[in-house]
Scaffold this motif. Structure first.
Motif, PDB file in Angstrom:
ATOM      1  N   TYR A 194      38.789  14.253  49.932  1.00 55.61           N
ATOM      2  CA  TYR A 194      38.104  15.558  49.909  1.00 55.61           C
ATOM      3  C   TYR A 194      38.559  16.340  48.679  1.00 55.61           C
ATOM      4  O   TYR A 194      39.768  16.475  48.446  1.00 55.61           O
ATOM      5  CB  TYR A 194      38.440  16.387  51.158  1.00 55.61           C
ATOM      6  N   TRP A 195      37.594  16.846  47.949  1.00 58.16           N
ATOM      7  CA  TRP A 195      37.892  17.714  46.804  1.00 58.16           C
ATOM      8  C   TRP A 195      37.455  19.116  47.187  1.00 58.16           C
ATOM      9  O   TRP A 195      36.287  19.339  47.537  1.00 58.16           O
ATOM     10  CB  TRP A 195      37.139  17.247  45.561  1.00 58.16           C
ATOM     11  N   MET A 196      38.401  20.058  47.135  1.00 60.86           N
ATOM     12  CA  MET A 196      38.051  21.428  47.553  1.00 60.86           C
ATOM     13  C   MET A 196      38.418  22.417  46.442  1.00 60.86           C
ATOM     14  O   MET A 196      39.486  22.308  45.829  1.00 60.86           O
ATOM     15  CB  MET A 196      38.785  21.774  48.846  1.00 60.86           C
ATOM     16  N   HIS A 197      37.527  23.368  46.230  1.00 59.46           N
ATOM     17  CA  HIS A 197      37.711  24.299  45.102  1.00 59.46           C
ATOM     18  C   HIS A 197      37.460  25.740  45.509  1.00 59.46           C
ATOM     19  O   HIS A 197      36.480  26.026  46.201  1.00 59.46           O
ATOM     20  CB  HIS A 197      36.766  23.910  43.958  1.00 59.46           C
ATOM     21  N   SER A 198      38.348  26.624  45.041  1.00 58.86           N
ATOM     22  CA  SER A 198      38.162  28.047  45.340  1.00 58.86           C
ATOM     23  C   SER A 198      37.464  28.731  44.159  1.00 58.86           C
ATOM     24  O   SER A 198      37.666  28.366  42.999  1.00 58.86           O
ATOM     25  CB  SER A 198      39.505  28.715  45.637  1.00 58.86           C
ATOM     26  N   GLU A 199      36.670  29.718  44.509  1.00 59.27           N
ATOM     27  CA  GLU A 199      35.879  30.462  43.507  1.00 59.27           C
ATOM     28  C   GLU A 199      36.748  31.495  42.779  1.00 59.27           C
ATOM     29  O   GLU A 199      37.889  31.750  43.167  1.00 59.27           O
ATOM     30  CB  GLU A 199      34.730  31.190  44.214  1.00 59.27           C
ATOM     31  N   PHE A 200      36.173  32.113  41.797  1.00 59.95           N
ATOM     32  CA  PHE A 200      36.909  33.053  40.955  1.00 59.95           C
ATOM     33  C   PHE A 200      36.900  34.485  41.487  1.00 59.95           C
ATOM     34  O   PHE A 200      35.970  34.915  42.159  1.00 59.95           O
ATOM     35  CB  PHE A 200      36.308  33.047  39.550  1.00 59.95           C
ATOM     36  N   ILE A 201      37.936  35.218  41.132  1.00 58.91           N
ATOM     37  CA  ILE A 201      38.000  36.665  41.332  1.00 58.91           C
ATOM     38  C   ILE A 201      37.646  37.299  39.991  1.00 58.91           C
ATOM     39  O   ILE A 201      38.121  36.841  38.940  1.00 58.91           O
ATOM     40  CB  ILE A 201      39.449  37.100  41.697  1.00 58.91           C
ATOM     41  N   THR A 202      36.819  38.322  40.055  1.00 57.50           N
ATOM     42  CA  THR A 202      36.514  39.058  38.825  1.00 57.50           C
ATOM     43  C   THR A 202      36.973  40.510  38.985  1.00 57.50           C
ATOM     44  O   THR A 202      37.274  40.954  40.102  1.00 57.50           O
ATOM     45  CB  THR A 202      34.994  39.075  38.540  1.00 57.50           C
ATOM     46  N   ILE A 203      37.034  41.214  37.890  1.00 59.88           N
ATOM     47  CA  ILE A 203      37.290  42.657  37.937  1.00 59.88           C
ATOM     48  C   ILE A 203      36.163  43.296  37.148  1.00 59.88           C
ATOM     49  O   ILE A 203      35.907  42.901  36.005  1.00 59.88           O
ATOM     50  CB  ILE A 203      38.661  43.013  37.321  1.00 59.88           C
ATOM     51  N   ASP A 204      35.468  44.251  37.764  1.00 56.95           N
ATOM     52  CA  ASP A 204      34.269  44.834  37.145  1.00 56.95           C
ATOM     53  C   ASP A 204      33.323  43.717  36.717  1.00 56.95           C
ATOM     54  O   ASP A 204      32.765  43.747  35.611  1.00 56.95           O
ATOM     55  CB  ASP A 204      34.618  45.683  35.920  1.00 56.95           C
ATOM     56  N   SER A 205      33.196  42.718  37.546  1.00 59.50           N
ATOM     57  CA  SER A 205      32.322  41.565  37.292  1.00 59.50           C
ATOM     58  C   SER A 205      32.656  40.834  35.997  1.00 59.50           C
ATOM     59  O   SER A 205      31.819  40.149  35.420  1.00 59.50           O
ATOM     60  CB  SER A 205      30.849  41.988  37.297  1.00 59.50           C
ATOM     61  N   THR A 206      33.886  41.018  35.529  1.00 62.66           N
ATOM     62  CA  THR A 206      34.311  40.358  34.293  1.00 62.66           C
ATOM     63  C   THR A 206      35.470  39.431  34.619  1.00 62.66           C
ATOM     64  O   THR A 206      36.289  39.731  35.491  1.00 62.66           O
ATOM     65  CB  THR A 206      34.832  41.418  33.292  1.00 62.66           C
ATOM     66  N   LYS A 207      35.540  38.344  33.910  1.00 61.08           N
ATOM     67  CA  LYS A 207      36.627  37.386  34.057  1.00 61.08           C
ATOM     68  C   LYS A 207      37.986  38.085  33.879  1.00 61.08           C
ATOM     69  O   LYS A 207      38.104  39.019  33.090  1.00 61.08           O
ATOM     70  CB  LYS A 207      36.350  36.329  32.981  1.00 61.08           C
ATOM     71  N   ILE A 208      38.996  37.621  34.609  1.00 57.56           N
ATOM     72  CA  ILE A 208      40.323  38.227  34.455  1.00 57.56           C
ATOM     73  C   ILE A 208      41.032  37.557  33.287  1.00 57.56           C
ATOM     74  O   ILE A 208      41.143  36.341  33.249  1.00 57.56           O
ATOM     75  CB  ILE A 208      41.187  38.046  35.721  1.00 57.56           C
TER      76      ILE A 208
END
Ligand code: AMP
Ligand code: ZN
Length: 483
Positions: free
Chosen positions: A279-293
């Motif tokens: 099983y390959w499992m991946h978590s999504e990204f967190i953004t700040i003001d919809s911008t990459k951190i």
């Protein structure tokens, strides 16, 4: 430890555990390779700086997964690696080594000893973050520079089996030799070739070939000269060394799918001849003001910043769990504040209304909780269920208290901690208890508000927050509480 009650419900009535597998792009019923044991490898941090709050999501996700597996009575053996060399800024073969970037930033020399020293510092900081977020330590933290022998041995095997070729700057994996290359995320190799940017390294046979060894003045000795193993090799070698040739679950962030994990699959499977991970499992990204951190964008917030601003690891973890790990989430201090308040209210229910008296948990709510987390770790649903329970008049207070504490085995947001009066003396602080410095700031803020200078009043409110006090405006004037 799970109580008998859980054991009973799970034995007779347990919902199946379903996990989303990036490889099949579907929810799959989880079954193990080796009985009730689960072998899990998680790509860890590059320890050249503090982990930012986005990075930390990847490990909260691993923790929820591990706790869910344990809740389902599996015995989990897991590894999180610590990358202390070789991860280039580009994730592929281009860009600067992130550790070198860290050395430059700190004014340290480019030596292996300095790299070790720098990474020691940020490994300790990472462990501290994991502690604040109640992330269970893995069975093994594998540090890349401690596994050089294993990495060189893996490259040698690939070399001897004819999967690699040497160029003037390194040794590359020849993806044409592994027809299954790119099966994660359904990479289309033809598109990849035609869409590749102008390749700087003209000696590569295919732009998607990746370095397993980089030649350079800094590093370790090998049959290919001095240098260091490629970042992808680290993970293949350490997963095999700590867990074995075949593992149940491999995790990472979504940015790993395309290059890093496809490379890991190619190396591991060509070296061992076996399917690497089930099983390959991946978590999504967190953004700040919809911008990459990112530090360069000035929004590289880490857990220390949150703690300095009066928030706890539990507050951040609660906020993270209100979103599903496969959904992107946009961080803001307003959202974190709402999470802090919600968590505070939960604790107040346990302590003040339920008087911290735990009875028998509600079988119905436990069943629904189990169904939620077994449905690909649906933590938002589990949290919503907790609030539903609080409002449910058919469940008595001692059962509510016990059920919430039971949920906390997986959620781990401090709901089964020993709570004491101190936490609930937050209320309004009497004027006598406020230090002069804070009184002055409050007065200055009132003056700014009267002058309708909202920018200044917001700035002072933030300053007051940072110093551990919260200010709330009411009809009778500002109310001050300790955060
Ligand atoms: P790194 O230290 O760069 O190797 O990244 C550590 C982990 O953080 C990896 O699992 C990345 O996928 C993950 N990651 C990086 N940026 C973010 C972000 N903004 N949100 C969530 N996860 C991230
Ligand atoms: Zn990795």
């Amino acid at each position: 430890m799970l109580n008998l009650f859980t054991a009973k419900t799970t034995r007779f009535d347990a919902p199946v555990l379903q996990l989303f597998n990036t490889e099949s792009r579907t929810l799959e019923t989880f079954t193990t390779l080796y009985g009730h044991k689960v072998l899990m490898y998680s790509c860890g941090p590059t320890v050249y700086d503090y982990a930012h709050i986005g990075n930390l999501r990847a490990y909260v996700f691993v923790d929820i997964l591990k706790r869910t597996l344990e809740y389902n009575h599996y015995q989990v053996k897991n590894t999180i690696n610590l990358t202390d060399f070789g991860h280039l800024t580009d994730d592929g073969d281009a860009g600067e080594d992130k550790m070198m970037k860290g050395l430059k930033r700190e004014g340290k020399p480019a030596t292996l000893a300095a790299m070790r020293e720098l990474s020691d510092f940020f490994i300790d900081a990472f462990y501290e973050d994991l502690g604040s977020l109640r992330i269970l330590p893995p069975t093994t933290f594998s540090r890349a520079s401690d596994y050089i022998v294993e990495q060189i041995a893996l490259i040698k095997t690939l070399d001897e089996k004819g999967y690699t070729y040497e160029t003037s700057d390194g040794v590359y994996f020849d993806i044409a030799k592994f027809p299954k290359y790119g099966r994660l995320g359904n990479i289309n190799l033809e598109e990849l070739k035609s869409g590749a940017r102008v390749e700087e390294n003209t000696e590569k046979k295919n732009p998607a070939d990746f370095a397993v060894w980089k030649k350079g003045e800094l590093g370790w000795d090998s049959r290919w000269g001095k240098g260091f193993p490629g970042w992808h090799v680290e993970c293949s070698a350490m997963a095999i060394a700590t867990l074995g040739k075949q593992i149940d679950i491999h995790t990472g962030g979504i940015d790993h799918i395309h290059t890093h994990h496809n490379a890991e699959i190619a190396q591991s499977e060509c070296a061992t001849g076996k399917t690497f991970a089930k099983y390959w499992m991946h978590s999504e990204f967190i953004t700040i003001d919809s911008t990459k951190i990112s530090k360069s964008l000035g929004n590289g917030i880490n857990l220390r910043h949150l703690i300095e601003a009066g928030y706890s690891g539990d507050d951040y973890r609660y906020w993270l769990l209100t979103a599903h790990y496969r959904s992107p989430a946009n961080f803001s201090f307003d959202a974190l504040k709402a999470a802090k308040q919600a968590l505070y209210r939960l604790k107040r229910h346990i302590y003040e209304e339920y008087k911290n008296i735990s009875g028998k948990p509600s079988a119905d709510y436990i069943k629904r909780f189990h169904a939620a987390i077994n449905n690909d770790l649906d933590t938002p649903k589990a949290i919503a269920l907790m609030w539903e329970l609080i409002k449910d008049d058919t469940v008595d207070n001692s059962a509510k208290c016990a059920t919430i504490k039971h949920f906390d085995k997986v959620l781990a947001i401090g709901l089964s901690d020993e709570l004491d009066d101190a936490l609930f003396k937050l209320g309004v602080v009497s004027v006598d208890d406020i230090p002069d410095e804070i009184k002055q700031l409050i007065n200055d803020r009132e003056a700014a508000r009267i002058a309708r200078n909202w920018d200044e009043s917001d700035r002072l409110r933030t300053l007051i927050n940072l110093k551990g006090y919260t200010i709330e405006d009411s009809a009778s004037g500002p109310k001050i509480s300790k955060s």
